[in-house]
Design a protein around this motif. Structure first.
Motif, mmCIF file in Angstrom:
data_model
loop_
_atom_site.group_PDB
_atom_site.id
_atom_site.type_symbol
_atom_site.label_atom_id
_atom_site.label_comp_id
_atom_site.label_asym_id
_atom_site.label_seq_id
_atom_site.Cartn_x
_atom_site.Cartn_y
_atom_site.Cartn_z
ATOM 1 N N SER A 206 0.698 -1.169 -0.280
ATOM 2 C CA SER A 206 0.111 -0.083 0.069
ATOM 3 C C SER A 206 0.920 1.191 0.245
ATOM 4 O O SER A 206 0.322 2.281 -0.331
ATOM 5 C CB SER A 206 -0.988 -0.070 1.183
ATOM 6 O OG SER A 206 -0.236 -0.279 2.334
ATOM 7 N N TYR A 207 2.241 1.153 0.274
ATOM 8 C CA TYR A 207 2.888 2.329 0.558
ATOM 9 C C TYR A 207 3.757 2.396 -0.769
ATOM 10 O O TYR A 207 4.696 3.578 -1.015
ATOM 11 C CB TYR A 207 3.756 2.173 1.657
ATOM 12 C CG TYR A 207 4.699 1.134 1.693
ATOM 13 C CD1 TYR A 207 4.198 -0.143 2.787
ATOM 14 C CD2 TYR A 207 5.743 0.841 1.076
ATOM 15 C CE1 TYR A 207 4.990 -1.135 2.933
ATOM 16 C CE2 TYR A 207 6.488 -0.370 1.183
ATOM 17 C CZ TYR A 207 5.983 -1.248 2.076
ATOM 18 O OH TYR A 207 6.646 -2.318 1.958
ATOM 19 N N SER A 208 3.503 1.715 -1.753
ATOM 20 C CA SER A 208 4.257 1.626 -3.104
ATOM 21 C C SER A 208 3.756 2.811 -4.104
ATOM 22 O O SER A 208 2.503 2.707 -3.887
ATOM 23 C CB SER A 208 4.672 0.264 -3.615
ATOM 24 O OG SER A 208 5.586 -0.294 -2.854
ATOM 25 N N PHE A 209 4.512 3.245 -4.886
ATOM 26 C CA PHE A 209 3.621 3.987 -6.082
ATOM 27 C C PHE A 209 4.559 3.740 -7.356
ATOM 28 O O PHE A 209 5.723 3.401 -7.182
ATOM 29 C CB PHE A 209 3.625 5.391 -5.743
ATOM 30 C CG PHE A 209 4.740 6.034 -5.234
ATOM 31 C CD1 PHE A 209 5.452 6.647 -6.246
ATOM 32 C CD2 PHE A 209 5.281 6.049 -3.914
ATOM 33 C CE1 PHE A 209 6.819 7.448 -5.855
ATOM 34 C CE2 PHE A 209 6.596 6.513 -3.756
ATOM 35 C CZ PHE A 209 7.112 7.378 -4.618
ATOM 36 N N ALA A 210 3.988 4.027 -8.285
ATOM 37 C CA ALA A 210 4.899 4.037 -9.500
ATOM 38 C C ALA A 210 4.989 5.484 -10.069
ATOM 39 O O ALA A 210 3.972 6.480 -10.034
ATOM 40 C CB ALA A 210 3.896 3.411 -10.665
ATOM 41 N N ARG A 211 6.237 5.736 -10.401
ATOM 42 C CA ARG A 211 6.543 7.051 -10.941
ATOM 43 C C ARG A 211 6.664 7.158 -12.190
ATOM 44 O O ARG A 211 7.284 6.277 -12.889
ATOM 45 C CB ARG A 211 7.707 7.632 -10.438
ATOM 46 C CG ARG A 211 7.624 8.176 -8.776
ATOM 47 C CD ARG A 211 8.858 8.545 -7.908
ATOM 48 N NE ARG A 211 9.795 8.763 -8.641
ATOM 49 C CZ ARG A 211 10.518 9.995 -8.478
ATOM 50 N NH1 ARG A 211 10.067 10.975 -8.074
ATOM 51 N NH2 ARG A 211 11.615 10.140 -8.871
ATOM 52 N N GLU A 212 6.092 8.220 -12.925
ATOM 53 C CA GLU A 212 6.418 8.208 -14.507
ATOM 54 C C GLU A 212 7.875 8.985 -14.583
ATOM 55 O O GLU A 212 8.106 10.171 -13.968
ATOM 56 C CB GLU A 212 5.487 9.026 -15.174
ATOM 57 C CG GLU A 212 4.157 8.485 -15.074
ATOM 58 C CD GLU A 212 3.513 7.798 -16.237
ATOM 59 O OE1 GLU A 212 4.009 8.692 -17.177
ATOM 60 O OE2 GLU A 212 2.945 6.816 -16.353
#
Lengths: 294, 437
Positions: free
Chosen positions: B164-170
């Motif tokens: 839940s704390y991960s994200f994807a960056r462009e």
């Protein structure tokens, strides 16, 4: 009653009291209640409602019940004699003085102690229709193996074949029984010119007949109660309910459909079947059982 | 003939073990392979583990071809401060923006993962930032940390995308900074942003080596979820039932063999008769009884009855007690010993071999029991190993054969080890339970 007798009675009863309590609470009370529940509509949550013989009448017209009974009987009819015969033959072969005898005994005994859940996993993997080792072995001899777990015609043969794997217990009993065979019997049979087959049939089988009888009764009792392996391998009873076993159907009724009354009625019938089969085996076999001491 | 039979009898266990240490791929091959192998090729200077279909390999060899089709797995990676970070290349167009898995961690809090709750672009190092700090992967609580304590991490594994704390960056990178990195074929499901390709490779550059995956056991333990709980529950039950049944059965067997009281042998017939009662008959009323007591969902139904002697063990111990000479007890009685002392100080020490047999078989029975736990245990954290294995199968069965067999191995191995340690006791025990005596 003398004072000494009374003393022995009280201390004797004290010593066996754990069993008395256990038998009353965990055996006799449940049996009585099972009989009572079998005449009721019961789902554990509410009080049982008396319905007379309805559960038993329902059983007569319940096709699934007959299916489960049929499956279980077919299984026992093949699995019990096959296991008995094979374990006797292996025991006889292992009773001779051969090299590495204890290693062989270990090999044949080990499968009997493998946890049944794991046994189920192993066999379902071995009998896998597309990737299983057994179908591969069959292709080596030019046979295309069936989808064992998917084809109603093959689920029971699969379970019967896998049951033969766990003959270790009865084999050890036979081995113990074979120690009772007097050497002299074989020696005089040799002199009379009896072949190995005749010796087996006329000397070995009669001498181990008490063990054979014991194993037969135990095999029947265990066979008609078979639960874990079919349940683990095919939890829903397999294709077309071809591997739905009697004990599994009792479990389903009791704990999946909350139909405890019906489950108890089936359990009572199972008990009667076991008693009947044991009695029949007793009648049939006991005339031919030979007890050395008598 | 005996040898063939013995091999056939050991084959299922051997196959279980072989499957347990195989790479996932090789459980899916037909014909089945006994020795797990892995294939590798040298690709731009490094060794890459690849996937080769055994059948097409054999076909290529027998046809005299010099090449065979091989499956490669790879990632696109970019360099982020010395780390090669895998990226998701959108639309397979190499010069557009790319997605990169990342998450923030807080140095000030044991490097725990955090989720930033407000924009942090352009704020000073000493400024406080509102974040969620995660204890585990899903449990977070609000907190404030200094900007300089936050570091950006790049995730390599596929599971990162589920956290839940991960994200994807462009990010936008130049075509020339993207690097194609080959990875081991088996890692393609574990790592993030993996791609596959198939191409022909010459036969001589392809090498195979035996490959035993001990790591499968660890993975099976992990995938079973609460394996440590299953194990400790099973062991607790084993200790309680073994202790309970050995003690209570010995007491009762003493009462049925060493004391002569009127009606004893008639009652013993009832003991034998109770052995005939099939469990399905008592199953439902026992469930009702334990439910009244509030024991359903606890381990109690599985061990309390063991303290009330089991008919089979009583039978077995009685046989043994009867072989001990009567004179021993009589002499002790004349010396003024009461029955309990005779039992405790004279008979019990003499009966050690028989007690060991009872203990051993009770251990096995508890370790192997399935139906009891199935009925009485409701919570996954109360499961025993046997039940846990079946639960695992119902979730992952049919695909992850290597893990299922590894899990089965974990249940079977302790039993086999015990057998080899106490082989003689086993055989004696089975013979004792026979008709003799």
């Amino acid at each position: 009653m003398t004072r000494d007798t009374r003393r022995r009675l009280t201390s004797g009863l004290l010593f066996v009291s754990p069993w008395v309590i256990g038998a009353l609470v965990f055996s006799l009370y449940p049996i009585g209640m099972a009989v009572y529940y079998s005449f009721t509509d019961y789902d554990v949550l509410r009080k049982p409602v008396w319905v007379g013989s309805m559960n038993y009448r329902e059983m007569v017209v319940d096709g699934v019940f007959w299916r489960a009974l049929w499956n279980t009987m077919v299984y026992s009819l093949f699995a019990v004699p096959m296991s008995l015969g094979l374990s006797l033959v292996v025991a006889v072969l292992l009773n001779r003085p051969i090299l590495g005898r204890s290693v062989f005994r270990t090999c044949y005994y080990i499968p009997a102690i493998v946890p049944l859940v794991a046994v189920g996993m192993i066999w379902i993997w071995l009998f896998n229709g597309d990737l299983g080792l057994i179908n591969h072995a069959l292709t080596l001899v030019g046979i295309e193996g069936p989808q064992w777990t998917g084809d109603p015609a093959w689920t029971k043969p699969m379970l019967i074949m896998s049951s033969v794997w766990q003959i270790g217990g009865s084999m050890v009993l036979f081995l113990a029984g074979l120690q009772d065979v007097p050497r002299s019997l074989y020696e005089s049979a040799d002199i009379d010119g009896a072949g190995p087959f005749n010796q087996f049939w006329h000397i070995t089988v009669p001498v181990v007949s008490p063990v054979l009888y014991f194993n037969l009764i135990m095999g029947i009792i265990a066979g008609v109660q078979e639960f874990v392996k079919p349940f683990v391998m095919m939890p829903d009873g397999g294709p077309d309910r071809s591997a739905l076993f009697y004990a599994v159907y009792i479990y389903q009724n009791a704990f999946q459909y909350s139909n405890m009354g019906y489950a108890c009625a089936m359990a009572v019938v199972l008990f009667l079947i076991i008693l009947g089969l044991t009695w029949a085996a007793n009648r049939l076999v006991s005339r031919h059982v030979y007890y050395a001491g008598e | 003939m005996l040898t063939i039979g013995a091999l056939v009898f050991l084959m299922p266990l051997a196959w279980m073990f072989v499957t347990a240490v195989k790479p996932a791929e090789q459980t899916m091959t037909m014909p089945p392979q006994w020795i797990p192998v892995s294939w590798d090729v040298a690709e731009s200077g490094q060794t890459v583990f690849v996937h080769v279909d055994q059948q097409s390999y054999d076909a290529a060899v027998s046809a005299g071809d010099d090449s065979v089709e091989v499956n490669f797995a790879y990632q696109w990676v970019v360099d982020r401060g010395g780390d090669a970070v895998p990226v998701l290349v959108s639309d397979k167009v190499l010069n557009s923006t790319h997605k990169i898995n990342a998450h923030w961690r807080s140095i000030a809090h044991d490097d725990r993962p955090v989720r930033i709750l407000e924009p942090i672009e352009g704020i000073a190092d000493e400024d406080l930032v509102r974040v969620y700090i995660y204890e585990s992967e899903v449990m977070g609580f609000p907190h404030k940390v200094m900007r300089k304590d936050l570091v950006l991490h790049y995730d390599q594994t596929q599971r990162a995308t589920q956290r839940s704390y991960s994200f994807a960056r462009e990010i936008e990178v130049g075509m020339e900074t993207l690097e194609k990195r080959y990875i081991a074929w088996d890692d393609r499901k574990r790592l993030a942003h993996t791609e596959t390709e198939a191409r022909f490779v010459s036969l001589e550059s392809l090498r195979s080596s035996a490959d035993v995956r001990w790591g499968n056991f660890g993975q099976a333990v992990e995938e079973m979820g609460q394996f440590p709980r299953y194990l400790s529950n099973t062991l607790i039950l084993c200790v309680l039932t073994v202790g309970g049944t050995v003690f209570s059965s010995a007491v009762v067997a003493y009462g049925f063999s060493r004391i002569d009281w009127p009606g004893r042998d008639k009652i013993f017939v009832i003991v034998l008769a109770t052995m005939m009662i099939p469990f399905p008959v008592t199953m439902v009323p026992l469930y009702g009884l334990f439910r009244e007591l509030g024991w359903i969902g606890t381990l109690k139904p599985l061990w309390v009855p063991a303290f009330f002697a089991s008919a089979f063990n009583v039978f077995l111990l009685r046989q043994f007690f009867r072989t001990i000479p009567k004179e021993l007890s009589e002499a002790a009685r004349i010396d003024g010993c009461n029955e309990w002392r005779i039992f405790w100080q004279i008979i019990l020490p003499l009966a050690k071999p028989a007690l060991t047999v009872v203990a051993l078989f009770q251990f096995l029975a508890t370790w192997n029991d399935y139906l009891g736990p199935l009925i009485y245990l409701t919570d996954q954290s109360d499961f025993t190993l046997a039940l846990g294995l079946q639960f695992f199968q119902s979730q992952h069965g049919g695909t992850q054969w290597h893990l299922l067999m590894a899990a089965s191995c974990l249940i079977v191995m302790p039993v086999l080890i015990l057998f080899f340690m106490a082989q003689r006791t086993f055989v004696e025990g089975v013979s004792m339970s026979g008709l003799k005596g």
